[in-house]
Scaffold this motif. Structure first.
Motif, short mmCIF file in Angstrom:
data_model
loop_
_atom_site.label_atom_id
_atom_site.label_comp_id
_atom_site.label_asym_id
_atom_site.label_seq_id
_atom_site.Cartn_x
_atom_site.Cartn_y
_atom_site.Cartn_z
N ASP A 165 -1.27 11.33 3.48
CA ASP A 165 -0.80 10.91 2.15
C ASP A 165 -1.38 9.55 1.80
N ILE A 166 -2.00 9.46 0.61
CA ILE A 166 -2.52 8.20 0.09
C ILE A 166 -2.02 8.05 -1.35
N SER A 167 -0.70 8.19 -1.51
CA SER A 167 -0.10 8.22 -2.85
C SER A 167 0.51 6.90 -3.28
N LYS A 168 0.51 5.90 -2.43
CA LYS A 168 1.18 4.64 -2.76
C LYS A 168 0.55 4.02 -4.00
N GLY A 169 1.36 3.82 -5.03
CA GLY A 169 0.86 3.28 -6.30
C GLY A 169 0.32 4.32 -7.25
N PHE A 170 0.38 5.58 -6.87
CA PHE A 170 -0.09 6.67 -7.73
C PHE A 170 0.94 6.90 -8.83
N GLU A 171 0.52 6.76 -10.07
CA GLU A 171 1.45 6.85 -11.19
C GLU A 171 1.56 8.28 -11.69
N LYS A 172 2.78 8.70 -11.97
CA LYS A 172 2.98 10.06 -12.46
C LYS A 172 2.26 10.28 -13.79
N GLY A 173 1.64 11.43 -13.90
CA GLY A 173 1.02 11.81 -15.16
C GLY A 173 -0.45 11.48 -15.22
N GLU A 174 -0.82 10.23 -14.88
CA GLU A 174 -2.22 9.84 -14.93
C GLU A 174 -2.45 8.70 -13.96
N CYS A 175 -3.44 8.85 -13.11
CA CYS A 175 -3.76 7.80 -12.15
C CYS A 175 -5.20 7.37 -12.35
N SER A 176 -5.40 6.12 -12.75
CA SER A 176 -6.74 5.61 -12.98
C SER A 176 -7.43 5.30 -11.66
N LEU A 177 -8.73 5.49 -11.65
CA LEU A 177 -9.55 5.11 -10.50
C LEU A 177 -10.45 3.94 -10.83
N GLU A 178 -10.15 3.26 -11.92
CA GLU A 178 -10.93 2.10 -12.32
C GLU A 178 -10.06 0.85 -12.27
N GLY A 179 -10.74 -0.29 -12.28
CA GLY A 179 -10.03 -1.54 -12.44
C GLY A 179 -9.30 -1.99 -11.20
N GLU A 180 -8.01 -2.34 -11.36
CA GLU A 180 -7.28 -2.98 -10.27
C GLU A 180 -5.85 -2.49 -10.23
N ASN A 181 -5.21 -2.77 -9.10
CA ASN A 181 -3.82 -2.41 -8.88
C ASN A 181 -3.25 -3.41 -7.90
N ASP A 182 -1.97 -3.32 -7.62
CA ASP A 182 -1.36 -4.18 -6.62
C ASP A 182 -2.04 -3.96 -5.27
N ALA A 183 -2.25 -5.04 -4.52
CA ALA A 183 -3.01 -4.95 -3.27
C ALA A 183 -2.34 -4.08 -2.23
N PHE A 184 -1.02 -3.92 -2.31
CA PHE A 184 -0.32 -3.11 -1.32
C PHE A 184 -0.30 -1.62 -1.71
N ASN A 185 -0.91 -1.30 -2.86
CA ASN A 185 -1.08 0.10 -3.23
C ASN A 185 -2.39 0.63 -2.65
N GLU A 186 -2.74 1.85 -3.01
CA GLU A 186 -3.87 2.50 -2.34
C GLU A 186 -4.93 3.02 -3.31
N LEU A 187 -5.08 2.31 -4.43
CA LEU A 187 -6.14 2.63 -5.38
C LEU A 187 -7.50 2.66 -4.69
N GLN A 188 -7.75 1.65 -3.83
CA GLN A 188 -9.06 1.53 -3.20
C GLN A 188 -9.39 2.76 -2.35
N MET A 189 -8.40 3.31 -1.66
CA MET A 189 -8.65 4.49 -0.83
C MET A 189 -8.83 5.74 -1.69
N ARG A 190 -8.06 5.84 -2.76
CA ARG A 190 -8.23 6.99 -3.64
C ARG A 190 -9.61 6.98 -4.29
N ALA A 191 -10.10 5.78 -4.62
CA ALA A 191 -11.46 5.69 -5.19
C ALA A 191 -12.50 6.16 -4.17
N TYR A 192 -12.32 5.76 -2.90
CA TYR A 192 -13.25 6.18 -1.84
C TYR A 192 -13.22 7.69 -1.69
N TRP A 193 -12.02 8.26 -1.58
CA TRP A 193 -11.91 9.69 -1.29
C TRP A 193 -12.29 10.56 -2.49
#
Length: 429
Positions: free
Chosen positions: A392-420
Motif C-alpha cells: 500500500d502506497i496510499s498515504k496522502g492519496f485524495e479521494k476522487g482525484e490524486c495529482s502526480l504533479e507538484g508537491e504534497n506533505d513530506a510524510f505523504n507518498e506522492l513521490q512513490m506514486r510518481a515513481y510507480w
C-alpha cells in the motif's frame, strides 16, 4: 504521462482506485525473475544511469573501470580533456583491456594480443603482430574500442544510456535538473568526491532502496537512536517543528525536502560545532546568498533534500552530500555504490564537520544505513515468504482525484506514486 489519477486502474503492477483513495503496488515487481529481466531490457537499459563525476578523473589520461548494469566500462578523461566511456572489451577477441580499477593511460593496450587504442576516440593505432591483415582492415572503425551509446552530464555528474535513440539527459531530467544544479552551487568551484567510492551489498530489490531514500515516514521508528542523538546535537537551538514537502519532478523523478535544524556545512550551524565553525559557516552563507540570490541561497542552506532520479540513482543533500547508484544484480539483490561529495574549495574545518556528518548518518556504518539495510531485507523476505500480493502506497492519496504533479506533505507518498506510475507506464507498454 499521467498527470493525475481520476479513474480505476488495474495492471500487472498497479491497483489504483481513486474513489476509495487506494494506491497499491504488486509485490511481483520485487520478486519475479521474469519481471527483473524485462526491467533490464525495457526500463534500465533505456534510462539514464549515473556513471561518475568529473572529479574522479581530474587529469587527462585518468580512468576508472566501472560496471553499469551488465556492462563493464572504462570511464576516462582523454588526452584532449574530454570525457568518454568505452566498453572494457577488446574488439579483437574480447579480453578486458583494463585489469586495474583505476589508473592513468595515454593508450589502452589489450593484455592478450597487444592491440593498442588511443584514449581520445578509441581508435586502433597499433597491433603487436599486424601482418596478415589488409590495409583497409579497420575501414568502418569496426575494430576501434566501442563507446557507450549515450554519455551526457549535468553539473559534472555523468550519466550513461544504452539506448542510442534516448532523449537527451536534460530533457529526461526535466525539473529535477535544477536540484542537481543546486548541488554544484554549494561552491563557486564546484564539487569533488571525498575519498573515493564505497560499495555494499543488500539482499533486496533495488526499488526498495529508491522508496526508502525519500520515505520520511519511517524516520522516528527505524532511526529512533539517531533522533535521540540529534536532540543532543541541537542543544542550544530553539525548538523547531520539522516541515517539508514531497515533490514530483516528472518522468518518475521525485523526492522530499525538509526544513529541519540538523546542521549543514553549507550553511546551517549547530552550537555543538563551536564558535569557530559559526564564523566560517556565516561567511560561507554570505558568499552563497550573494552568488545565487537570497531566496535560492536560503533554500540551499536550510532545506535537506533527498531525490531519486528514476529509476536507480539516489541523490541525498542532507547533513552532507551522498550520491548512490543502485546496481541491480537480480530481483532480490542489489549492490549500492556510494560517493560522498564536498565543495572543491572547502575549508579544513568544514570538511572535518562534513565527514563527521557522513559517518554519523549516511555512511556505511552510520545511524541510517545499517538500519535501512535491515528493514529492506526484512521487506524482501516478507515478500518471498507470504501470500500477500500488494503493498500500500496510499498515504496522502485524495479521494476522487490524486495529482502526480507538484508537491504534497513530506510524510505523504506522492513521490512513490510518481515513481510507480512511471514504472507502470514503461513496463506495461
Amino acid at each position: 504521462m499521467t498527470k493525475s489519477w481520476t479513474k480505476k486502474h488495474n495492471s500487472e503492477f498497479l491497483d489504483v482506485d481513486p474513489g476509495n483513495a487506494r494506491f497499491r503496488v504488486s509485490r511481483k515487481a520485487f520478486t519475479c525473475p521474469d519481471v527483473f529481466q524485462r526491467e533490464m531490457d525495457n526500463l534500465l537499459k533505456k534510462s539514464w544511469i549515473f556513471l561518475g563525476h568529473d572529479s574522479e578523473v581530474p587529469n587527462n589520461g585518468d580512468y576508472i573501470v566501472r560496471t553499469i548494469l551488465d556492462a563493464n566500462l572504462i570511464f576516462t578523461r582523454t588526452r584532449n580533456g574530454d570525457i568518454r566511456a568505452f566498453y572494457n572489451s577488446c574488439p579483437h577477441r574480447g579480453a578486458q583491456i583494463c585489469r586495474d580499477t583505476k589508473g592513468s593511460r595515454k593508450m589502452f593496450t589489450c593484455p592478450y594480443h597487444g592491440w593498442t587504442f588511443n584514449n581520445a576516440d578509441g581508435e586502433l593505432v597499433s597491433q603487436a603482430a599486424p601482418y596478415g591483415y589488409p590495409d583497409d582492415f579497420n575501414e568502418g572503425q569496426l575494430y576501434n574500442l566501442h563507446q557507450i551509446a549515450r554519455l551526457e552530464n549535468r553539473g559534472g555528474f555523468w550519466f550513461v544510456n544504452f539506448d542510442k535513440d534516448a532523449i537527451s539527459l536534460n530533457d529526461y531530467l526535466g525539473a529535477a535538473g535544477d536540484r542537481i544544479d543546486m548541488l554544484e552551487e554549494h561552491s563557486e568551484k564546484g564539487l569533488e568526491i571525498i575519498n573515493g567510492c564505497h560499495e555494499y551489498y543488500i539482499k533486496a530489490n533495488y526499488k526498495l532502496m529508491c522508496e526508502n531514500s525519500y520515505d520520511g515516514y519511517h524516520l522516528n521508528v527505524t532511526h529512533a537512536s539517531y533522533v535521540d542523538y540529534m536532540k543532543d546535537m541541537t542543544k542550544g537551538l530553539p525548538p523547531q517543528v520539522p516541515s517539508g514537502k514531497s515533490r514530483s519532478f516528472g518522468n518518475g523523478h521525485s523526492g522530499f525536502e525538509f526544513e529541519i535544524q540538523a546542521g549543514r556545512p553549507i550553511a546551517q550551524w549547530l552550537p555543538i560545532w563551536g564558535e569557530d565553525a559559526k564564523l566560517v559557516i556565516d561567511e560561507k552563507k554570505e558568499e552563497l546568498l550573494k552568488r545565487v540570490g537570497e531566496e535560492r541561497g536560503e533554500f540551499i542552506a536550510n532545506v535537506h533534500r533527498n531525490m531519486v532520479i528514476f529509476p536507480a540513482t539516489v541523490m541525498n543533500d542532507q547533513q552532507s552530500i551522498l550520491i548512490r547508484s543502485l546496481l541491480p544484480v537480480s530481483e532480490n539483490e542489489t549492490i549500492v555504490r556510494a560517493w560522498a561529495f564536498g565543495p572543491a574549495d572547502e575549508e579544513e574545518l568544514l570538511r572535518d564537520i562534513r565527514l563527521q556528518c557522513v559517518l554519523s548518518f549516511l555512511g556505511p556504518g552510520g545511524f541510517a544505513t545499517p538500519d535501512d539495510v535491515e528493514m529492506l531485507e526484512l521487506c524482501q523476505r516478507g515478500y518471498e515468504t507470504s501470500p500477500i500480493e500488494w503493498n500500500d502506497i496510499s498515504k496522502g492519496f485524495e479521494k476522487g482525484e490524486c495529482s502526480l504533479e507538484g508537491e504534497n506533505d513530506a510524510f505523504n507518498e506522492l513521490q512513490m506514486r510518481a515513481y510507480w506510475t512511471r514504472y507502470d507506464e514503461i513496463m506495461s507498454a
